[in-house]
Design an enzyme around this catalytic site. Structure first.
Site, PDB file in Angstrom:
ATOM      1  N   PHE A  89      -1.753 -42.272 -20.562  1.00 18.52           N
ATOM      2  CA  PHE A  89      -2.889 -41.381 -20.327  1.00 18.52           C
ATOM      3  C   PHE A  89      -3.320 -41.367 -18.864  1.00 18.52           C
ATOM      4  O   PHE A  89      -4.057 -40.480 -18.442  1.00 18.52           O
ATOM      5  CB  PHE A  89      -4.082 -41.757 -21.220  1.00 18.52           C
ATOM      6  CG  PHE A  89      -4.555 -43.176 -21.072  1.00 18.52           C
ATOM      7  CD1 PHE A  89      -5.383 -43.543 -20.024  1.00 18.52           C
ATOM      8  CD2 PHE A  89      -4.181 -44.138 -21.992  1.00 18.52           C
ATOM      9  CE1 PHE A  89      -5.822 -44.853 -19.884  1.00 18.52           C
ATOM     10  CE2 PHE A  89      -4.620 -45.444 -21.875  1.00 18.52           C
ATOM     11  CZ  PHE A  89      -5.439 -45.810 -20.811  1.00 18.52           C
ATOM     12  N   ASP A  90      -2.845 -42.322 -18.078  1.00 23.66           N
ATOM     13  CA  ASP A  90      -3.207 -42.339 -16.653  1.00 23.66           C
ATOM     14  C   ASP A  90      -2.292 -43.313 -15.922  1.00 23.66           C
ATOM     15  O   ASP A  90      -1.847 -44.316 -16.492  1.00 23.66           O
ATOM     16  CB  ASP A  90      -4.661 -42.764 -16.473  1.00 23.66           C
ATOM     17  CG  ASP A  90      -5.174 -42.528 -15.050  1.00 23.66           C
ATOM     18  OD1 ASP A  90      -4.518 -41.774 -14.302  1.00 23.66           O
ATOM     19  OD2 ASP A  90      -6.211 -43.097 -14.690  1.00 23.66           O
ATOM     20  N   TYR A 127      -1.254 -49.246 -11.376  1.00 26.89           N
ATOM     21  CA  TYR A 127      -1.504 -49.405 -12.806  1.00 26.89           C
ATOM     22  C   TYR A 127      -0.943 -48.215 -13.581  1.00 26.89           C
ATOM     23  O   TYR A 127      -0.810 -47.106 -13.055  1.00 26.89           O
ATOM     24  CB  TYR A 127      -3.003 -49.530 -13.099  1.00 26.89           C
ATOM     25  CG  TYR A 127      -3.757 -48.224 -12.922  1.00 26.89           C
ATOM     26  CD1 TYR A 127      -3.903 -47.330 -13.987  1.00 26.89           C
ATOM     27  CD2 TYR A 127      -4.296 -47.863 -11.691  1.00 26.89           C
ATOM     28  CE1 TYR A 127      -4.569 -46.121 -13.830  1.00 26.89           C
ATOM     29  CE2 TYR A 127      -4.968 -46.664 -11.522  1.00 26.89           C
ATOM     30  CZ  TYR A 127      -5.097 -45.795 -12.590  1.00 26.89           C
ATOM     31  OH  TYR A 127      -5.754 -44.595 -12.418  1.00 26.89           O
ATOM     32  N   TYR A 158     -13.244 -48.185 -23.444  1.00 28.08           N
ATOM     33  CA  TYR A 158     -14.080 -46.988 -23.492  1.00 28.08           C
ATOM     34  C   TYR A 158     -14.859 -46.843 -24.786  1.00 28.08           C
ATOM     35  O   TYR A 158     -15.565 -45.854 -24.972  1.00 28.08           O
ATOM     36  CB  TYR A 158     -13.222 -45.750 -23.220  1.00 28.08           C
ATOM     37  CG  TYR A 158     -12.590 -45.792 -21.851  1.00 28.08           C
ATOM     38  CD1 TYR A 158     -13.320 -45.440 -20.717  1.00 28.08           C
ATOM     39  CD2 TYR A 158     -11.283 -46.228 -21.687  1.00 28.08           C
ATOM     40  CE1 TYR A 158     -12.746 -45.506 -19.459  1.00 28.08           C
ATOM     41  CE2 TYR A 158     -10.715 -46.290 -20.433  1.00 28.08           C
ATOM     42  CZ  TYR A 158     -11.447 -45.930 -19.325  1.00 28.08           C
ATOM     43  OH  TYR A 158     -10.889 -46.009 -18.080  1.00 28.08           O
ATOM     44  N   ILE A 181     -13.728 -50.789 -15.902  1.00 30.30           N
ATOM     45  CA  ILE A 181     -14.018 -51.227 -17.262  1.00 30.30           C
ATOM     46  C   ILE A 181     -13.914 -52.755 -17.362  1.00 30.30           C
ATOM     47  O   ILE A 181     -13.108 -53.377 -16.662  1.00 30.30           O
ATOM     48  CB  ILE A 181     -13.098 -50.542 -18.287  1.00 30.30           C
ATOM     49  CG1 ILE A 181     -11.624 -50.820 -17.996  1.00 30.30           C
ATOM     50  CG2 ILE A 181     -13.380 -49.042 -18.345  1.00 30.30           C
ATOM     51  CD1 ILE A 181     -10.669 -50.279 -19.042  1.00 30.30           C
ATOM     52  N   PHE A 187      -2.576 -51.799 -20.303  1.00 33.60           N
ATOM     53  CA  PHE A 187      -2.488 -51.472 -18.885  1.00 33.60           C
ATOM     54  C   PHE A 187      -1.424 -52.340 -18.245  1.00 33.60           C
ATOM     55  O   PHE A 187      -1.503 -53.573 -18.286  1.00 33.60           O
ATOM     56  CB  PHE A 187      -3.828 -51.707 -18.173  1.00 33.60           C
ATOM     57  CG  PHE A 187      -4.818 -50.596 -18.331  1.00 33.60           C
ATOM     58  CD1 PHE A 187      -4.774 -49.481 -17.513  1.00 33.60           C
ATOM     59  CD2 PHE A 187      -5.804 -50.668 -19.300  1.00 33.60           C
ATOM     60  CE1 PHE A 187      -5.693 -48.449 -17.656  1.00 33.60           C
ATOM     61  CE2 PHE A 187      -6.728 -49.647 -19.459  1.00 33.60           C
ATOM     62  CZ  PHE A 187      -6.672 -48.530 -18.631  1.00 33.60           C
TER      63      PHE A 187
END
Length: 307
Positions: free
Chosen positions: A215-216, A205, A265, A239, A281
């Site tokens: 961010f990730d 991902y 979030y 999530i 994502f």
């Protein structure tokens, strides 16, 4: 200590509060603290309340370990009976909305009881400074009502943001929508089955904000070590937007999920993610292993950040 006597004990201090602002005071149970500001609010925190506060953690050299001001959202907690003597939860019963104070808590007690190692820069036998500014004090019922109202309001905001993004990027004929409002765009079809609740999926991902900022990513996240991550789907381990989107995908498929903030979030945000952010994502569903769905009544984990 009983609930009945807890509030009373917390109020026993070394000097009168009116004369003790910015002086170190000590409760009967050994909690050291300074009151910086005390408003006239008659409502103080009590066990069972939800407290919203900004929090700064400091080591004994006043180096900042954490600062929620910089994270973009305050910290929320259920106020519980102090787990040990000198715990800062006791001090929170002295504070109401608008109040601020610093508590000095044994680092050994704080982290050992949480079964965590001492953070870098924190020495054994020293105190952690916990500076707080109370933003709100609510009962559980009040908190739930506020959350529900904020959730409904944000749903409308997110829906418009997503529709604008889809239109701007020409995804109108490609984006599919789940019942809860997650959109997914298949970028590479897969010919395998879709996962069922409880199955363990293996995915790569990359998480991005709508402006494209990453961010990730499992490919660069040191915890993942560049390898795909695995988690049981449909049981609250990630999530909610991930759960819904991944369960729509087929093995071997690649897709982009567009997740409303309420299914990501929310108003708290996360590291690198501002509050109330719609997220993208890119997901590559590599494998699905048959799992066992949780039985009715079995406890499930709370939604956590994408691994």
């Amino acid at each position: 200590m009983s609930f009945k006597n807890f509030g009373k004990a917390a109020l026993i201090v070394a000097v009168v509060a009116a004369c003790g602002k910015n002086r170190v005071q000590v409760t009967e149970n050994g909690l050291k603290y300074k009151i910086h500001k005390q408003a006239d609010s008659p409502r103080k925190g009590k066990v069972g309340d939800i407290m919203t506060l900004h929090l700064t953690l400091l080591n004994n050299k006043d180096s900042i370990l954490r600062d929620t001001h910089k994270e973009g959202a305050p910290f929320q907690m259920l106020l519980q009976v102090p787990p040990f003597k000198g715990s800062y939860e006791e001090g929170l019963t002295l504070l109401g909305k608008g109040d601020s104070a610093t508590f000095y808590v044994s680092a050994d007690s704080l982290f050992t009881r949480a079964m965590q190692p001492l953070p870098p820069g924190v020495q054994k036998g020293t105190d952690i400074g916990i500076a707080v500014k109370v933003m709100n004090v609510q009962s559980e019922e009040e908190y739930k009502k506020t959350q529900a109202a904020d959730f409904e309001k944000q749903k409308g905001v997110d829906a418009k943001i997503i529709q604008d993004y889809i239109t701007k990027n020409g995804l109108g004929g490609k984006a599919q929508k789940t019942e809860s409002g997650v959109y997914y765009v298949v970028t590479q079809p897969g010919d395998g089955r879709t996962p069922s609740r409880g199955d363990v999926v293996q995915v790569h991902y990359t998480g991005k904000l709508l402006d494209g900022k990453v961010f990730d990513s499992s490919k660069t996240n040191p915890q993942a070590g560049g390898k795909p991550v695995q988690f049981p789907v449909g049981v609250g381990q990630v999530i909610p937007g991930w759960e819904e989107g991944v369960m729509k995908m087929h093995k071997g498929e690649k897709a982009t999920l567009i997740i409303p903030s309420a299914l990501a979030y929310g108003p708290r945000g996360n590291q690198g993610i501002p509050p109330n952010s719609v997220l993208l994502f890119d997901i590559d569903l590599i494998d699905i292993q048959k799992g066992q769905a949780p039985q009715p009544g079995m406890p499930q984990g709370m939604p956590q950040p994408g691994r």
